[in-house]
Structure formats: structure tokens, C-alpha cells
Design an enzyme around this catalytic site. Structure first.
Site, PDB file in Angstrom:
ATOM      1  N   CYS A 278    -104.760 -64.355  32.137  1.00  0.00           N
ATOM      2  CA  CYS A 278    -104.891 -65.587  31.362  1.00  0.00           C
ATOM      3  C   CYS A 278    -106.324 -65.814  30.906  1.00  0.00           C
ATOM      4  CB  CYS A 278    -104.450 -66.795  32.192  1.00  0.00           C
ATOM      5  SG  CYS A 278    -102.851 -66.617  32.997  1.00  0.00           S
TER       6      CYS A 278
ATOM      7  N   CYS B  81    -105.581 -70.482  31.783  1.00  0.00           N
ATOM      8  CA  CYS B  81    -104.550 -70.847  32.749  1.00  0.00           C
ATOM      9  C   CYS B  81    -104.406 -72.367  32.811  1.00  0.00           C
ATOM     10  CB  CYS B  81    -104.901 -70.251  34.109  1.00  0.00           C
ATOM     11  SG  CYS B  81    -103.487 -70.055  35.221  1.00  0.00           S
ATOM     12  N   ASP B  82    -103.328 -72.832  33.430  1.00  0.00           N
ATOM     13  CA  ASP B  82    -102.926 -74.221  33.209  1.00  0.00           C
ATOM     14  C   ASP B  82    -103.893 -75.278  33.734  1.00  0.00           C
ATOM     15  OD1 ASP B  82    -102.267 -73.569  35.804  1.00  0.00           O
ATOM     16  OD2 ASP B  82    -100.140 -73.967  35.607  1.00  0.00           O
ATOM     17  N   LYS B  83    -104.554 -75.086  34.883  1.00  0.00           N
ATOM     18  CA  LYS B  83    -105.465 -76.128  35.382  1.00  0.00           C
ATOM     19  C   LYS B  83    -106.743 -76.193  34.544  1.00  0.00           C
ATOM     20  CE  LYS B  83    -102.323 -76.394  38.352  1.00  0.00           C
ATOM     21  NZ  LYS B  83    -101.654 -75.175  37.889  1.00  0.00           N
TER      22      LYS B  83
ATOM     23  N   CYS C  39     -99.104 -66.889  30.941  1.00  0.00           N
ATOM     24  CA  CYS C  39     -97.685 -66.624  31.202  1.00  0.00           C
ATOM     25  C   CYS C  39     -96.813 -67.018  30.009  1.00  0.00           C
ATOM     26  CB  CYS C  39     -97.242 -67.362  32.447  1.00  0.00           C
ATOM     27  SG  CYS C  39     -98.202 -66.939  33.915  1.00  0.00           S
TER      28      CYS C  39
ATOM     29  N   GLU D 194     -97.804 -74.989  44.412  1.00  0.00           N
ATOM     30  CA  GLU D 194     -96.559 -74.787  43.677  1.00  0.00           C
ATOM     31  C   GLU D 194     -95.567 -73.988  44.516  1.00  0.00           C
ATOM     32  OE1 GLU D 194     -98.270 -74.843  39.104  1.00  0.00           O
ATOM     33  OE2 GLU D 194     -97.734 -72.928  40.011  1.00  0.00           O
TER      34      GLU D 194
ATOM     35  N   SER E 159     -94.125 -74.584  39.862  1.00  0.00           N
ATOM     36  CA  SER E 159     -94.629 -73.845  38.717  1.00  0.00           C
ATOM     37  C   SER E 159     -93.806 -74.187  37.495  1.00  0.00           C
ATOM     38  CB  SER E 159     -94.535 -72.346  39.007  1.00  0.00           C
ATOM     39  OG  SER E 159     -94.621 -71.599  37.820  1.00  0.00           O
TER      40      SER E 159
END
Length: 559
Positions: A51, A124-126, A196, A447, A473
Site C-alpha cells: 500500500c 493504507c487506511d489509517k 487492498c 481488526e 477489516s
């Protein structure tokens, strides 16, 4: 035309700051450069995660765009945590805390260095909510660049992504695939750079932030390894010129209406429940009254349209091919589902950005029409009841059914649950309870993709439900409820559940109930003793001591 250097002039134009100017000359800036705006470019690039592995390259492109537009770009870096790599390990406890560390670090550098604006390059998500929280706190001209989605893997003609690897493990444990087949899927699932590939948390947050107005059109759907992402990164740097010239700041863009646009899109796409947690924190940073009830209100009035993984067939790359997020937004605008008059980082409104967008391709199957939705209301359900007095978040797409009732199978940690699933302890019809995994109890609210993927891989996805005070997740699917509050660590009712207790989940009445009497609940509460925190020093200890409830976004600045 000379662009304003509102903040940097404190160090570049003040004759009493010669040391600062000398140090800026040392990095190669000229006297002319010191009259230009200084733009911080915050990259979350690092080598250890697909990512983020390419983000430093995108940061250089953003710097090119900044410099070519009469400003000075200065790159700095901050941390990142890979959810996919840390999932199911003690390292996952550091994932959610990384969001606030990222926000704190970006805020710190921009304030300390007197930068006039901020470009964030995130993957990435955070990374994304952390970057956005920093932008809001700073409230200086800012823009976000998302690193883009990963290409799909392929095995035996079937598209793969990272969740395929997790679910393959469940299938191997269940004996439905061989060790060789398992290894083939693992090796082929993730072919290179990018986040992802399904509508998991990274793509959910990127899409929502584009709808919010804080990134350029197509930012969220342009693939990581594409010329479009290269061009867009340069354009984002160039876009800072308009933001600086017109003094357009995040709080000019982020309003209650633009938050509604973001959450409406999350609902349409069937996005990750993590978006609830993150947007609660984002709204709090912006001092906008936006609570769990707003998520339910939007979900009640918004159809679920996207046939995207984890519950559907398609990946983000497929959505890109049929029109991308701008195509979806244009469609929603024509249906009156979003506010078109919200300002964006282009300096134009959302509706103005969408005027020349071609829209979704005719005959595409990724986004269903409003008249024929996958589900007439949203997949995100905010559940309350005697098991979650201050709320819980369910992800119900309709494919799992809308109600589930069964006896509890209780585990006091994710690791115990994983072992229990492998040992065959989880039976059809049960409600798996995983507790002491909340923001304080985890600590870090990990998660639960590993146990949910194992349940799906074992063929129990439609036969059991799972509730937790941890979170899920974006790759999770099945009948799952997370963010149960109050959490077990502080004595929430989830701490009082015993094996065999009947738990009822109802996504029509939005309730989560434990079938015991009030007298029994009070008796168990009186007998409960709070366990010690799982850590007594370091980053997780500080997090556990400062973090708020999941029902308010797990923020760490409410002391």
C-alpha cells in the site's frame, strides 16, 4: 503573480530570524524561494507494505507540481502500519493508534516548520483519516493524494486479492483445499504496489474523501500502477496554487453537507465499518456535530448499490474501468442523493467538477441502478440494546439475512477465538463473542479479519454470527457486529455474557439484545472485576489511558 506566504513569512521574511533563513539556504533555497509559499509534502511511504511502497515516488511527483506552480515543496515522512501484515498478530494492536500518531506528527511538522500548506501522500487506511485530521487541525490549504488500488492477482482464472489469502487459510483448515493450492493463492494474491483491491477500508476512505472534496476527481479510483496516478500526483501539487491563492482551507470544504456526501457514498458502495470510526473522529476534529445517529439516518435513506468485494464480485479496478468514483458521484447527483453545491480542492463545487464526467458506462454491472438495488437501505446499521447501550456497528448487506439469534460462544481474546475455530469449537447457529479487544482492552481495538475469514473459509459464514468490542477489516463479510460499546474493559455488558446465553441481532429494529433478566444482568455486573490493562508502558499504554470510546471515534485528544 506572487502567491501569499501567510505562515512561512514568519521565518523567511523576518530579519530577526537569520538562522532559520541560513538553514533554508543550506538546503538549496534561494532568496527568491524564500518569498514563495512553503508547502509541506507528507509521505507515508515505506518499503514494508504494498500500500505504501510507492508513495515516496508519488511525493516526488507532487513536489514537481508544487515547484512548477511557483511554490516550494518540502517532503517529510511519517509512520504507517500495514493492517494486512499485522492482522491476527499482536502488531494489529498498533494499527488504529497509528491514525492519531500520523495526525499528531503531520500537525507537528507543519506547525513547527511554518509551512503555508500541506499535501499528504497516503496509502493504507489509517494513513488517510490521520492525514485528514491533521489537515483539519491545521486548517491551512491542503490536498490529499491516495496511492491507489492494487492490481488483482489471478489463480485458475479467478481474481484474487489479500482477503483471498485469509479465506484460503480457513479453507485449508476446513480441509477443502490442499496445502499446495493454499500456497499458490498466497503467492499470487498481491501482485505489486497499491492498497487492498476490494471496497475495503483503504478504498472506502479514499472514495469518501473524494466525495468530501479533499482530493482531486478520480484520486480514489485511479490504480496505483497507472500513468493516470502519475499525472494526478503532479496535478495535485499544481492544485495547491489555487488553494493558496484563494486561501481555500479544509474547513471551507468540510461541512455537515460534505460529510453527508462522504457517508452517502460509503453506503452506496457497501464500504467498511471503519469509516464510521474514522468519520466520527474527522467530524470531531472539524467540530461538526455528527454522531452515530447520523450514520443510521443516512443508511435508512440510502440504497446499497455496489456489487464490490468483500460481499460482491468486483474490485476497485473494475469500478475504475466503468467510470470510477466520479462516474458514481455523477449518477448520485442526477438522482438527488448528494449535495452538489459543496466546495472542493479544485476551487469548484462538486457539481462543477462532475459537469464533464462521462458517467458510468452503459451496460456496466458494478453499480446497480437505484431502482434495482442490492438492498433498499444501507448496509451499516447502528445497533443499540442491553448488550450495546451506547451503540454497536453492524455490516449487513442483506445477503446474510437481517436477523440472527443463537447461543453465545464466548472468547476473551481474538487469539482464543482463532484457536477455538481451528479446534472446531464453533458450531452452526452460535453467536461468537470476542471481547476485551476494544480501544482500551485490546489495547488498540484490533481488526477481526482472521477469525471472520476463518469462519467464511470453513463454510460457516451463513451459519454463525460474530460480535466484538473490537472492529472489523473492510475485507470482512458475514453476519458481524463490531464496536460494541461500552467495551468489556470498562465493564460494558459484553463483559457479562456467558456461554449459552441467547443473543439476538436484528438489523430491522437495529437492536442487539442479551436474553437475560435485568436482575441477572445486575448480579453479574456486581460480581465482575476489571482486569488489568494488558500493557503497563509504551505507546499502547498511553493510548489505552487517553483513548475515547468507539462510539465517539476513538480519539486521543479529549483529555
Amino acid at each position: 503573480m506572487k502567491l501569499p506566504n501567510t505562515y512561512s513569512k514568519t521565518i523567511t521574511q523576518d530579519p530577526t530570524q537569520p538562522a532559520a533563513q541560513a538553514m533554508l539556504h543550506a538546503i538549496g533555497l534561494t532568496r527568491e524561494d524564500l518569498e514563495k509559499p512553503l508547502i509541506g509534502i507528507a509521505s507515508t511511504g515505506y518499503e514494508g507494505n504494498p500500500c505504501n511502497m510507492h508513495l515516496n515516488d508519488l511525493a516526488l511527483l507532487a513536489k514537481q507540481g508544487v515547484n512548477d506552480s511557483g511554490m516550494v515543496g518540502l517532503i517529510f515522512n511519517t509512520i504507517g502500519v500495514s493492517d494486512g501484515i499485522s492482522m491476527g498478530t499482536p502488531g494489529m494492536r498498533f494499527s488504529l493508534p497509528s491514525r492519531d500518531l500520523i495526525a499528531d506528527s503531520m500537525e507537528t511538522v507543519v506547525q513547527a516548520m511554518s509551512y503555508d500548506g500541506l499535501v499528504t501522500v497516503v496509502g493504507c487506511d489509517k494513513n488517510m483519516p490521520g492525514a485528514l485530521m491533521a489537515m483539519i487541525r491545521l486548517n491551512r490549504p491542503s490536498i490529499l493524494i491516495y496511492g491507489g488500488t492494487i492490481d488483482s492477482g489471478c489463480h485458475n482464472g479467478k481474481k484474487l486479492d489479500v482477503v483471498s489469502a485469509f479465506e484460503a487459510w480457513g479453507s485449508k483448515v476446513a480441509g477443502s483445499i490442499t496445502e499446495n493450492e493454499f500456497q499458490q493463492i498466497v503467492q499470487k494474491a498481491c501482485p505489486g504496489a497499491g492498497a487492498c483491491g476490494g471496497m475495503y477500508t483503504a478504498n472506502t476512505m479514499a472514495s469518501a474523501i473524494e466525495a468530501l472534496g479533499m482530493s482531486l476527481p478520480y484520486n480514489s479510483s485511479n490504480p496505483a500502477r497507472s500513468d493516470l496516478k502519475t499525472q494526478e500526483s503532479i496535478q495535485a501539487g499544481e492544485a495547491m496554487q489555487t488553494l493558496i491563492e484563494k486561501d481555500i482551507k479544509p474547513l471551507d470544504i468540510i461541512t455537515r453537507k460534505s460529510l453527508e456526501n462522504a457517508i452517502r457514498l460509503v453506503t452506496i458502495l457497501g464500504g467498511s465499518t471503519n469509516a464510521v470510526l474514522h468519520f466520527l473522529a474527522i467530524a470531531r476534529a472539524a467540530e461538526i456535530d455528527f454522531t452515530l445517529s447520523d450514520f443510521q439516518r443516512i443508511s435508512d435513506t440510502t440504497p446499497f448499490l455496489a456489487d464490490l468485494k468483500p460481499s460482491g464480485r468486483f474490485l476497485m479496478e473494475d469500478l475504475h474501468e466503468v467510470g470510477g468514483i466520479p462516474g458514481v458521484l455523477r449518477y448520485l447527483l442526477t438522482k438527488g442523493l448528494i449535495h452538489g453545491d459543496c466546495l472542493t480542492v479544485t476551487g469548484k463545487t462538486l457539481a462543477e467538477n462532475l459537469i464533464d464526467v462521462e458517467g458510468l458506462k452503459e451496460g456496466q454491472e458494478v453499480i446497480r441502478p437505484v431502482e434495482n438495488p442490492i438492498k433498499s437501505s444501507g448496509h451499516i446499521r447502528i445497533l443499540t440494546g442491553n448488550l450495546s447501550p451506547t451503540g454497536a456497528v453492524a455490516k449487513i448487506t442483506g445477503k446474510e439475512g437481517l436477523k440472527f439469534s443463537g447461543p453465545a460462544r464466548v472468547f476473551d481474546s481474538e487469539f482464543d477465538a482463532n484457536d477455538g475455530i481451528v479446534r472446531g469449537e464453533v458450531q452452526k447457529g452460535e453467536v461468537v463473542v470476542i471481547r476485551y479487544e476494544g480501544p482500551q482492552g485490546g489495547p488498540g481495538m484490533p481488526e477481526m479479519l482472521k477469525p471472520t475469514a476463518a469462519i467464511m473459509g470453513a463454510g460457516l459464514g451463513k451459519e454463525v454470527a460474530l460480535i466484538t468490542d473490537g472492529r472489523f477489516s473492510g475485507g470482512t463479510h458475514g453476519f458481524v457486529v463490531g464496536h460494541v460499546t461500552p467495551e468489556a474493559q470498562v465493564g460494558g455488558p459484553i463483559a457479562l455474557v456467558k456461554d449459552g446465553d441467547i443473543i439476538s441481532i436484528d438489523a430491522e429494529t437495529n437492536t442487539l439484545q442479551l436474553d437475560i433478566s435485568e436482575e441477572e444482568m445486575k448480579s453479574r455486573k456486581a460480581a465482575w472485576r476489571q482486569p488489568e490493562l494488558k500493557t503497563s508502558r509504551g505507546a499502547l499504554y498511553k493510548y489505552a489511558k487517553t483513548v475515547s470510546s468507539a462510539s465517539t471515534g476513538c480519539v486521543t485528544d479529549e483529555i
